[in-house]
Scaffold this motif. Structure first.
Motif, PDB file in Angstrom:
ATOM      1  N   THR A 155       1.215  56.206 -10.534  1.00 39.06           N
ATOM      2  CA  THR A 155       2.469  56.618  -9.902  1.00 39.06           C
ATOM      3  C   THR A 155       2.388  58.061  -9.437  1.00 39.06           C
ATOM      4  O   THR A 155       2.952  58.427  -8.408  1.00 39.06           O
ATOM      5  CB  THR A 155       3.675  56.481 -10.857  1.00 39.06           C
ATOM      6  OG1 THR A 155       3.323  57.031 -12.115  1.00 39.06           O
ATOM      7  CG2 THR A 155       4.076  55.041 -11.017  1.00 39.06           C
ATOM      8  N   ALA A 156       1.669  58.889 -10.198  1.00 37.58           N
ATOM      9  CA  ALA A 156       1.523  60.289  -9.793  1.00 37.58           C
ATOM     10  C   ALA A 156       0.827  60.369  -8.440  1.00 37.58           C
ATOM     11  O   ALA A 156       1.249  61.118  -7.562  1.00 37.58           O
ATOM     12  CB  ALA A 156       0.737  61.052 -10.846  1.00 37.58           C
ATOM     13  N   TYR A 197       0.766  58.192  -6.042  1.00 35.99           N
ATOM     14  CA  TYR A 197       1.674  57.738  -5.002  1.00 35.99           C
ATOM     15  C   TYR A 197       2.704  58.810  -4.683  1.00 35.99           C
ATOM     16  O   TYR A 197       2.966  59.130  -3.525  1.00 35.99           O
ATOM     17  CB  TYR A 197       2.361  56.451  -5.457  1.00 35.99           C
ATOM     18  CG  TYR A 197       3.303  55.849  -4.455  1.00 35.99           C
ATOM     19  CD1 TYR A 197       4.637  55.646  -4.766  1.00 35.99           C
ATOM     20  CD2 TYR A 197       2.860  55.465  -3.189  1.00 35.99           C
ATOM     21  CE1 TYR A 197       5.504  55.084  -3.852  1.00 35.99           C
ATOM     22  CE2 TYR A 197       3.724  54.903  -2.269  1.00 35.99           C
ATOM     23  CZ  TYR A 197       5.044  54.714  -2.605  1.00 35.99           C
ATOM     24  OH  TYR A 197       5.907  54.161  -1.707  1.00 35.99           O
ATOM     25  N   THR A 198       3.274  59.371  -5.729  1.00 32.88           N
ATOM     26  CA  THR A 198       4.288  60.416  -5.530  1.00 32.88           C
ATOM     27  C   THR A 198       3.696  61.607  -4.792  1.00 32.88           C
ATOM     28  O   THR A 198       4.312  62.155  -3.872  1.00 32.88           O
ATOM     29  CB  THR A 198       4.853  60.863  -6.885  1.00 32.88           C
ATOM     30  OG1 THR A 198       5.435  59.734  -7.529  1.00 32.88           O
ATOM     31  CG2 THR A 198       5.931  61.916  -6.693  1.00 32.88           C
ATOM     32  N   ASN A 216       3.377  61.107  -1.141  1.00 26.51           N
ATOM     33  CA  ASN A 216       4.681  61.167  -0.486  1.00 26.51           C
ATOM     34  C   ASN A 216       5.162  62.596  -0.329  1.00 26.51           C
ATOM     35  O   ASN A 216       5.725  62.966   0.696  1.00 26.51           O
ATOM     36  CB  ASN A 216       5.721  60.370  -1.293  1.00 26.51           C
ATOM     37  CG  ASN A 216       5.726  58.911  -0.902  1.00 26.51           C
ATOM     38  OD1 ASN A 216       5.845  58.584   0.269  1.00 26.51           O
ATOM     39  ND2 ASN A 216       5.554  58.039  -1.862  1.00 26.51           N
ATOM     40  N   ILE A 217       4.919  63.381  -1.355  1.00 23.52           N
ATOM     41  CA  ILE A 217       5.346  64.779  -1.293  1.00 23.52           C
ATOM     42  C   ILE A 217       4.566  65.518  -0.219  1.00 23.52           C
ATOM     43  O   ILE A 217       5.114  66.330   0.534  1.00 23.52           O
ATOM     44  CB  ILE A 217       5.170  65.456  -2.677  1.00 23.52           C
ATOM     45  CG1 ILE A 217       6.230  64.916  -3.635  1.00 23.52           C
ATOM     46  CG2 ILE A 217       5.289  66.963  -2.553  1.00 23.52           C
ATOM     47  CD1 ILE A 217       6.166  65.505  -5.019  1.00 23.52           C
TER      48      ILE A 217
END
Lengths: 589, 592
Positions: free
Chosen positions: A225-226, A228-229, A232-233
């Motif tokens: 998840t990190a 992916y995040t 996005n950031i």
């Protein structure tokens, strides 16, 4: 670019509507241009010029223009939603057809999560592009052309001064596009990793829990998840630099208008009303300018998805029908393997197999784990093509047959049972959806499934979930057997299909199956001697080669692998029983 | 039947409770949010100063040909524009980071919760439904978390400031101008439910589509084998047709919003001009004010347009959040009691005391089970299909809790033991040999995460998996994908077996582990198992009596009760259920 053209191709069947939509779009823009013009008149003539009697007709004109504008806007947006949904429908349909035609090899190598992303997430990104994307580009261009024309009519000097902002707009959109591209790809990839991971975790949750690995999985998930995040950031950071630039440019334009325009008014080259109107038109341009960057953003996002979708649509299909493929009618059920070899990757799975299944006979295949037994079935039904040699059904090479007609004549009970989210009846009638209840029950009775089905809360109408959750292994297998029986096909294949069923039940099934198997060609793969002993021919496979063949009695005589297996399965019991109960001497180990 | 809603259409008012729960995720970032709001406010202010400067310029500097003052005002305007840019830029960065991080927290919490849910839950819920919530529904909230909330606050601020400016400059004109707002609001409210229902329907249809696609992909082999393409294609088209029509239904109303707002906004302008003209006639106002009012009005309606769009977004997000919280609220049936302890040295004495259990409250699968197992004993469990054997194992491993009675390990109720500790000491080999994506060695290592390669090879050799693994492309480092498609069922079983062996548990459970492996390999496995069963309490379920032959005791379960129990010889002598099961295979062998 090529992808985009191809995308537009899908809109072709809506071209009339698209044209209408564009006309409406232009109408909207024109009507929109009318408004500042009226405003100018109101300001100059009514407010400053104090010609109050002009107000009423001008107001009516304004209202009318806006009303027509509103209707056209509604029509336009409805039309483009309609066409983009239509294109989406087509895409979904095509993708689905493609997936249905894809071969087993494809599914071996492709994760479910990835395919789900294509069909769901990627299509969504494309839809947005279709709906608003390219229309906004056209609108934007048209809007700019018409607005600038009017602005020139109001004041050529002022318009010329504004030309200076154009290169800035161009630069910002281009740079943003270049920097976003790789990041959007990264987001796609990270998302796929995320969904594949979750997919696997949930499907295998029992193993996770059995080993108490919940914490471990939670840690792994943190990293996924990190990633992916972070992607996005990163994308947002890039956007943060460029998207507000549009506003900046607009603002600077306003400054120019104020300063230069004010100067012109002071000099008497321009009326205040004209200045105000010019301002209004500049505000109209703000839309397309801001949109430019947004559109680039959207396009980069969708491009990555579009690429992947076309990749999927263009993917080669390994197993295809020849142009003059023959339909298999009145199948006799004669199968022949001639010098067949099959290689999967670097592994030799089958070597030089020669096998002849005569119509109406039962052939059994035994062999060690991984010796290639299931592969024989796949080659016969043409789920894979042979590496060497030929497979014939009814004397015709399977490569020359229409593969669906071939498979309709082969009913397979797979090793692993997969049932669909549907009623038990629907699952049994899978190959023949319009089968009658009698036919279904008859098949279920033969598979010894009828009794336990009747004990279920809704009997045949009980819904079983994906992977047949809620049923025991043995129950699932029996439904799968019923499913195969209902096919009423000439060739029957049982791939280790009674492994989860106890011997008593297996024997019952075998008895009832005997009638069915009488006129059909049957292929049985099994590990138990009890499953194979009655076959017309028993084949022993080892390391992809046939090492023994014959009837049960012949193979016992041979005292080879079959005999060895028989002894292993009945060793101590056979001694005991043979001596004490049945007075037999097997003369064995 | 299902634990998670089948997406039924419920028309509920906006759930305040739910929104509160969502906001909890933004709470840790409230400083950033505050800063973001301030930045947006600043940007909005500088934005709004524009019309004001314009007004002054028109009224004073231009009218009075004061070019220098005009120049200064323009420069000020330019400065404000740059300031606005900087504020916007920082705001986007900040808002996004905040939103993404809040989403991250939500997703992790959801996943973590799911990991703790019990077998019972997974037995009744499809994997697809769970996946959609963790992956897609959380993503749906992304716009809400990153832009949504901040935008709403900003737009509201703009709205308020614009209104205030108008009221300050000329209250009478302002009042008349803003009169159109309530009319619009009522219209919005009236259509609210209709829109909500339609978007809900769209979500339902989309969810159906996704489930259908998922199933078709996973079951494609069966579809192709049974030539079911046409029928499934028909159904597929019906499903996407549903999605299409429901979408267009929603769009019919949705598309009207933008134009409606435009219309109302223009009416507002007209009012300004009309009333403004009258005021001008009596010299109650300047031209500049009238013009600036038109600008402020635009700045009043734009936010309203955005807010109504946001409302739609909110509805969609709420639908997703409903599903997310439904999953988040799913009860954890099997939990460690607060006083639960870690298992230290396990002897391995197992006792089932007065156990009764049923998956459904009115259907008991096991009744009054009493069993005492000594440490190191191997118990074979046999019985007709569906008699309760797997259920028995599920209770021992505490995948389910019994309705009545206790399961004791070394005299301690397993409910008093920490679950992680329990799982460490009990090794389970399930019916379905599940292989994860990854290398072969990764799969085996799942049994003991820090095992060395030697340890893995040793265990692989013991289960006779080593040979076929070595033959593979990259040996132990061969990638096997989801569901181990490149491996045969037998091979998968062997790898799963190695996994369990590597875990080296004190209590071993094998559930039909060797059912699909050929007899020869099974025999070799048997020898390895025998070795492993030494010093371990074990429970073996199999159909093949040759496997059970060597157990210390054999337990026959029939109809949920222990029908017979004893050694092989004892039970054969009884000529009871076991004897029948045992003689069956030979009976049929000789039936021909």
């Amino acid at each position: 670019m090529h992808d985009f053209k191809r995308l537009l191709g899908y809109s072709k069947r809506f071209w009339k509507l698209n044209v209408l939509g564009l006309i409406l779009a232009f109408g909207v823009i024109l009507a929109g241009l009318y408004v500042p013009y009226i405003t100018k008149s109101i300001v100059d003539d009514v407010l400053i010029g104090r010609q109050f009697e002009q107000l009423a007709p001008l107001v009516v004109a304004l209202l009318a223009a806006t009303l027509i504008n509103a209707l056209m806007r509604y029509g336009k947006s409805y039309i483009f939603e309609y066409t983009s949904q239509g294109v989406l429908y087509d895409f979904r349909s095509q993708l689905y057809s493609k997936l249905q035609a894809q071969s087993f090899q494809f599914y071996d190598q492709t994760r479910t999560g990835l395919l789900m992303n294509r069909m769901v997430g990627d299509l969504q990104a494309v839809r947005q592009l279709l709906n608003t994307g390219y229309v906004q580009v056209i609108e934007g261009v048209f809007s700019i052309i018409t607005t600038v024309t009017v602005m020139v009519m109001l004041s050529g000097k002022l318009t010329l001064a504004l030309v200076v902002i154009v290169p800035f707009i161009y630069l910002s959109t281009r740079t943003m596009s270049r920097r976003l591209q790789p990041v959007y790809r990264g987001i796609r990839q990270a998302f796929e990793d995320l969904s594949s991971y979750v997919q696997e975790n949930i499907t295998g949750i029992r193993v996770v829990k059995a080993f108490g690995r919940e914490d471990y999985e939670i840690e792994l998930f943190k990293d996924i998840t990190a990633a992916y995040t972070n992607q996005n950031i990163e994308a947002a950071d890039i956007r943060s630099v460029f998207i507000p630039v549009a506003r900046l440019i607009n603002g600077m334009a306003m400054v120019i208008i104020l300063l230069l325009g004010g100067y012109l008014v002071i000099q008497g080259d321009l009326t205040i009303g004209a200045l105000v109107a010019f301002n209004g038109y500049m505000a109209l341009l703000a839309g397309p300018i801001t949109n430019a960057n947004n559109l680039v953003n959207q396009w980069e996002n969708a491009k990555a998805s579009l690429e992947k979708i076309f990749q999927l649509l263009d993917e080669d299909i390994v197993i295809t029908n020849k142009a003059e493929a023959i339909k298999l009618d009145n199948c006799r059920g004669e199968v022949e393997f001639k010098n067949v070899s099959f290689k999967y990757g670097n592994e030799d799975v089958l070597k030089n197999i020669n096998l002849h299944l005569r119509p109406g006979t039962t052939t059994a295949i035994m062999g060690d784990t991984g010796s290639g037994k299931s592969t024989l079935i796949s080659l016969m039904a043409r789920f894979y093509d042979v590496t060497e040699g030929e497979v014939f059904v009814d004397g015709i090479n399977v490569k020359d047959l229409e593969y669906n007609s071939l498979r309709q004549q082969i009913a397979i009970v797979f090793q692993e049972t997969f049932l669909f989210s549907d009623t038990i009846a629907a699952n049994i009638a899978f190959a023949k959806p319009d089968a009658s209840q009698e036919e279904i029950e008859r098949a279920a009775k033969i598979a010894d499934a009828h009794d336990f089905i009747m004990e279920m809360p809704e009997g045949y109408q009980t819904v079983v979930g994906e992977r047949g959750i809620g049923l025991s292994g043995g129950q699932k297998q029996r439904i799968a057997i019923a499913r195969a029986i209902l096919c009423n096909s000439q060739i029957l294949v049982f791939d280790d299909s009674t492994s989860s069923v106890d011997m008593e039940t297996e024997h019952q099934i075998q008895q009832t199956l005997k009638e069915i198997m009488d006129n059909r060609t049957t292929l049985i793969i099994a590990h138990r001697i009890s499953s194979v002993k009655d076959a017309d021919e028993i084949i022993i496979l080892q390391d992809g080669e046939i090492i023994e063949r014959g009837t049960h009695d012949q193979l016992i005589e041979l005292k080879g692998k079959y005999y060895q297996t028989l002894m292993e399965q009945y060793s101590e019991y056979s001694q005991y029983l043979a001596k004490n109960e049945l007075g037999l001497d097997l003369g064995g180990a | 039947m299902s634990n998670l809603s089948s997406e039924d259409i419920r028309a509920k008012a906006l759930d305040v409770n739910q929104m509160q729960r969502l906001f909890q995720y933004l709470k840790p970032y409230k400083l950033q949010l505050l800063l973001t709001c301030l930045l947006m406010f600043a940007a909005a202010l500088t934005d709004l100063l524009g019309p004001y400067l314009l007004q002054r310029s028109v009224d004073i500097y231009i009218a009075n040909a004061q070019f220098l003052k005009l120049l200064l005002t323009s420069l000020l305007y330019a400065f404000l524009v740059v300031l606005t840019y900087l504020c916007n830029r920082i705001k986007i960065r900040l808002a996004n980071r905040t939103g993404q991080n809040a989403l991250l927290d939500l997703r992790r919490d959801l996943f973590n919760h799911v990991q703790r849910l019990s077998f019972d839950f997974f037995g009744n819920t499809s994997a697809g439904r769970i996946m959609v919530r963790i992956v897609n529904d959380v993503n749906t909230l992304s716009n809400l978390f990153t832009n949504g909330i901040v935008n709403v606050l900003t737009e509201l601020a703009k709205l308020v400031v614009a209104s205030m400016m108008m009221i300050i400059i000329h209250p009478k004109l302002a009042l008349v101008t803003l009169a159109t707002a309530p009319i619009f609001m009522t219209l919005l409210f009236l259509t609210r439910n209709a829109i909500k229902r339609r978007w809900r329907m769209v979500r339902v249809k989309l969810s159906n589509l996704n489930s259908y696609i998922h199933e078709n992909i996973v079951g494609m082999k069966v579809i192709q084998a049974y030539v079911r393409q046409k029928e499934n294609s028909k159904r597929f088209h019906s499903v996407i047709g549903d999605v299409y029509s429901s979408w267009m239904e929603a769009i019919r109303i949705n598309s009207a919003f933008g134009p409606a707002v435009e219309l109302v906004s223009v009416i507002g302008n007209i009012i300004i001009f009309w009333y403004g003209a009258r005021l001008l006639a009596i010299d109650g106002i300047t031209v500049g004010v009238v013009i600036s009012f038109t600008v402020y009005l635009r700045q009043f309606w734009q936010p309203i347009n955005m807010l109504s769009n946001f409302y739609n977004q909110l509805l969609v997000a709420m639908a997703s959040s409903e599903r997310i919280f439904e999953l988040m609220d799913a009860e954890l049936d099997i939990t460690s009691a607060p006083e639960a302890v870690e298992l230290e040295k396990v002897q391995g004495a197992v006792e089932f005391k007065d156990i009764s259990f049923g998956y459904k409250p009115d259907q008991l699968i096991l009744k009054d089970i009493n069993l005492k197992v000594k440490p190191g004993e191997t118990i074979a469990i046999v019985g007709p299909t569906g008699s309760g054997k797997t259920t028995f194992i599920n209770l021992l491993a505490r995948f389910y809790d019994p309705n009545q009675g206790q399961v004791l390990i070394d005299g301690r109720d397993i409910r008093q033991i920490k679950i992680e500790s329990l799982r460490k000491h009990i090794g389970v080999m399930l019916q379905d040999p599940f292989i994860f994506s990854g290398t072969v060695i990764d799969n085996i290592r799942y049994g003991k995460l820090d095992a060395t390669e030697e340890e893995v090879v040793q265990v692989a050799k013991a289960v006779h998996a080593h040979d076929f693994i070595e033959k593979m492309e990259d040996g132990y480092y061969t990638m096997v994908n989801e569901r181990g498609a490149r491996l045969s069922i037998g091979q998968r079983q062997l790898i799963c077996f190695a996994r369990v062996l590597l875990a080296d548990p004190d209590i071993l459970i094998l559930d039909e582990a060797t059912a699909s492996v050929d007899t020869h390999t099974e025999l070799l496995l048997q020898k390895a198992i025998d070795k492993l069963l030494e010093g371990r309490t074990s429970f073996v379920i199999a159909h093949r009596l040759s496997t059970i032959r060597n157990a210390d005791r054999i337990m026959v379960i029939d109809n949920g009760q222990i029908a017979e129990i004893g050694t092989h010889d004892q039970l054969v002598a009884k000529r009871g259920l076991y004897y029948n099961l045992y003689t069956v295979q030979y009976k049929y062998l000789h039936a021909s």
